[in-house]
Write a protein that holds these residues in place. Sequence first.
Motif, short mmCIF file in Angstrom:
data_model
loop_
_atom_site.label_atom_id
_atom_site.label_comp_id
_atom_site.label_asym_id
_atom_site.label_seq_id
_atom_site.Cartn_x
_atom_site.Cartn_y
_atom_site.Cartn_z
N HIS A 66 0.85 -1.20 0.00
CA HIS A 66 0.00 0.00 0.00
C HIS A 66 0.89 1.25 0.00
O HIS A 66 1.56 1.55 0.99
N LEU A 67 0.88 1.95 -1.12
CA LEU A 67 1.85 3.02 -1.34
C LEU A 67 1.75 4.15 -0.32
O LEU A 67 2.75 4.81 -0.01
N GLU A 68 0.55 4.42 0.20
CA GLU A 68 0.39 5.54 1.12
C GLU A 68 0.76 5.18 2.56
O GLU A 68 0.87 6.05 3.42
N ASN A 69 0.91 3.88 2.84
CA ASN A 69 1.31 3.46 4.19
C ASN A 69 2.78 3.76 4.43
O ASN A 69 3.59 3.75 3.50
N SER A 70 3.11 3.99 5.70
CA SER A 70 4.53 3.97 6.07
C SER A 70 4.94 2.51 6.16
O SER A 70 4.11 1.59 6.18
N ILE A 71 6.24 2.28 6.23
CA ILE A 71 6.74 0.90 6.33
C ILE A 71 6.16 0.22 7.57
O ILE A 71 5.68 -0.92 7.52
N LEU A 72 6.20 0.94 8.69
CA LEU A 72 5.70 0.36 9.94
C LEU A 72 4.20 0.10 9.88
O LEU A 72 3.71 -0.95 10.32
N GLN A 73 3.45 1.05 9.30
CA GLN A 73 2.00 0.87 9.17
C GLN A 73 1.68 -0.37 8.33
O GLN A 73 0.75 -1.12 8.62
N GLU A 74 2.48 -0.62 7.29
CA GLU A 74 2.26 -1.78 6.42
C GLU A 74 2.38 -3.07 7.21
O GLU A 74 1.57 -3.99 7.05
N LEU A 75 3.34 -3.15 8.10
CA LEU A 75 3.54 -4.37 8.88
C LEU A 75 2.52 -4.49 10.01
O LEU A 75 2.05 -5.59 10.30
N VAL A 76 2.18 -3.37 10.64
CA VAL A 76 1.19 -3.39 11.72
C VAL A 76 -0.16 -3.89 11.19
O VAL A 76 -0.84 -4.71 11.82
N ALA A 77 -0.55 -3.40 10.00
CA ALA A 77 -1.83 -3.81 9.41
C ALA A 77 -1.81 -5.28 9.02
O ALA A 77 -2.82 -5.98 9.10
N PHE A 78 -0.63 -5.77 8.61
CA PHE A 78 -0.54 -7.15 8.12
C PHE A 78 -0.36 -8.16 9.25
O PHE A 78 -0.84 -9.29 9.17
N THR A 128 3.92 -7.27 18.37
CA THR A 128 4.01 -5.94 18.99
C THR A 128 4.79 -5.01 18.07
O THR A 128 5.54 -5.46 17.20
N GLU A 129 4.64 -3.71 18.31
CA GLU A 129 5.38 -2.74 17.50
C GLU A 129 6.89 -2.93 17.69
O GLU A 129 7.67 -2.77 16.75
N THR A 130 7.28 -3.27 18.92
CA THR A 130 8.71 -3.51 19.19
C THR A 130 9.24 -4.66 18.34
O THR A 130 10.33 -4.58 17.76
N GLU A 131 8.45 -5.74 18.25
CA GLU A 131 8.87 -6.89 17.45
C GLU A 131 8.96 -6.51 15.97
O GLU A 131 9.90 -6.89 15.28
N LEU A 132 7.98 -5.74 15.51
CA LEU A 132 7.97 -5.36 14.10
C LEU A 132 9.13 -4.42 13.77
O LEU A 132 9.76 -4.54 12.72
N ARG A 133 9.42 -3.50 14.68
CA ARG A 133 10.56 -2.60 14.46
C ARG A 133 11.87 -3.39 14.48
O ARG A 133 12.83 -3.05 13.78
N SER A 134 11.89 -4.45 15.27
CA SER A 134 13.09 -5.29 15.34
C SER A 134 13.34 -5.99 14.01
O SER A 134 14.46 -5.98 13.50
N ILE A 135 12.29 -6.58 13.45
CA ILE A 135 12.49 -7.26 12.17
C ILE A 135 12.80 -6.26 11.06
O ILE A 135 13.62 -6.52 10.17
N LEU A 136 12.19 -5.06 11.11
CA LEU A 136 12.51 -4.04 10.11
C LEU A 136 13.96 -3.60 10.24
O LEU A 136 14.64 -3.34 9.24
N GLY A 137 14.45 -3.54 11.47
CA GLY A 137 15.86 -3.22 11.69
C GLY A 137 16.77 -4.26 11.06
O GLY A 137 17.82 -3.94 10.49
N ASP A 179 14.12 6.44 12.18
CA ASP A 179 12.98 7.07 11.50
C ASP A 179 12.70 6.48 10.12
O ASP A 179 11.70 6.85 9.48
N ASP A 180 13.57 5.58 9.65
CA ASP A 180 13.31 4.94 8.34
C ASP A 180 11.95 4.25 8.30
O ASP A 180 11.32 4.15 7.25
N VAL A 181 11.51 3.72 9.46
CA VAL A 181 10.26 2.94 9.49
C VAL A 181 9.05 3.82 9.18
O VAL A 181 7.97 3.30 8.91
N PHE A 182 9.22 5.15 9.22
CA PHE A 182 8.10 6.05 8.94
C PHE A 182 8.08 6.53 7.49
O PHE A 182 7.23 7.33 7.10
N LYS A 183 9.01 6.03 6.67
CA LYS A 183 9.01 6.39 5.25
C LYS A 183 7.79 5.80 4.57
O LYS A 183 7.36 4.69 4.86
#
Length: 636
Positions: free
Chosen positions: A399-411, A416-425, A432-436
Amino acid sequence: MISINNLTFEIGSRVLYEDANWHIKPGDKAGLIGANGAGKSTLLKLIVGDYTPTAGTISMAKDLKIGYLNQDLLSYHSEKSILHVAMEAFERQNQLHAEIETLLRKLETDYSDDILHKLSDKQTEFEALDGYNIEFRAHEILAGLGFSEEEQERPLATFSGGWRMRVMLARILLQAPDILLLDEPTNHLDLPSIKWLESYLQSFEGSIVIVSHDRYFLDRIINKTVESRKGKLTIYAGNYSFYLEEKALREEIQSNQYKNQQAKIKQEEKLIERFRAKASKAKMVQSRIKALDRMEKIDDVDDDNPVVNFSFKFSKPSGRHVVTLEHVSKSYPNLEILKDTGAIIEKGDKIALIGANGKGKSTLLRIVADADKAFEGTCTKGHNVSQTFFAQHQLEALHLENSILQELVAFAPKHTETELRSILGCFLFTGDDVFKKIKVLSGGEKSRVALAKALTADANFLVLDEPTNHLDMASVNILIQALQQYEGTFIVVSHDRYFLDHVANKIWFIEDKQIKEYPGTYEEYEEWNAKRPAKTEPKQEKKIVKEPKKEKADPSDDKNRVLQRKHKELSQLEAKIAETDGQVKQLEAALADEAIYGDAQKLQETTRAYNSAKASLDQLQEAWETLAEEIMELEG
């Protein structure tokens, strides 16, 4: 050959290189490595002059011939055959050929000495440039890169991007440059083509600089590793495996130096604090403060190898049989891929599906993933199987309008957000890359987001098509760790042999339109496959089978004469075996010599000679056994 001195290069406010140095010498075969975004491809563009340094110099001989393979060549378009495009490498030979044809036509009406002399001169130069063999050389290299005789006559425009890149690689190799600059040359190659390219580059006499995330490919070719990191170029005198060992040693020394310095600083700070208030010690205190300020600080070692610290979650385990394929047949116009074949994927299988392009890997994967329904037979999912399919085309589902983190949270709402940020890392999205927004990401970044989504899915069965594309080595290691921890089942297509060797416990391959299975790791499969006579030496096997029949059918050659000749051949083979065995033992002794194993280049050369001699010895012994069996059969 090429000298990089105090190179600085900036893009906007970002400094990619600062006072970087590297001297590329004749015969160097260097792997240029580093994280995505470290400037590896940029450095190659600086060398060829596509970019201009902010400061510093890149100098080389004016007549240096550079062959440069980069992903921009995918845009090259031609309606001519790929054989013709590859032969464009021979610019002077092609020019001479055209001039010779023109002179021959003139000679039909003009018999003057001037025409004859010109024709003779052109033909002499053409022959000196090996012009009569250029088409054969082009055929040979295109065949090595996977093109059949028929395909070599097809227009370049009819091939996909990956195959066009192979043609451009062939054209560059045919130019016989002094130095090859190769940016991800294995990206669009299948395993047989990668092995062919390895063999070609091992015997290439010029210098090579390779940007690649394929560590097995690098290990087999390079004799020097250059790491691009924090704006600097650090050189290691060995292949990638040597680099890993040497870097670990350097980092251990640096870490100890850092700890010792920090202990000393704390000691000095305590001393300063203790005597700061005493007027009699003021001079001493000021002296120590200045000494601390002048001290050249040692940096702590950065951890470039993050580890997976999240757990996979799926609601329910699958039954014993995850996928059952029965009587599967699949054809395209004029091409049959699978014919009445079957296989079973069982719970806990970690399957690597391998083979040459065009043999049906992607087709079979799509059938397993329910993405292809147009086939004969059945593909049945087992009890409680929940599946996720990762493929490059699924980037379009982001979803192009989502941020990276929003894309994973929705899916993946169960994480948890901490777990998702960990895998994105883990996949290089930090801070702040996760908010692109997805829409601003490059193709490679989108691929990493899609892969992160696949790994957080509530799925006990993963179908992964080329998941290592666009990942650097650190991210590939993370993916390996993730799949090793994954308690479900998966099947994966990849050309990264290191990756396959560390994640698969079964190998699938398509042979004679049938799904074949090898129950072991990729390395074990390679060893087994190398020993298959029908696969490695079909011509030799065919000759051995037919030879006795021919002799028996010849009335002028009786049984005793056949035996006499075969005994003579056996004696000759035994002499060759003894000689080759002696060479193997000498090379084994050399590998244990400190003068050899202490020199990375000598070690690589000696290892290559040893492997070649050992392979020859194995072939001779196999031929001896075959001949001995024939003699026993005749004597019986």
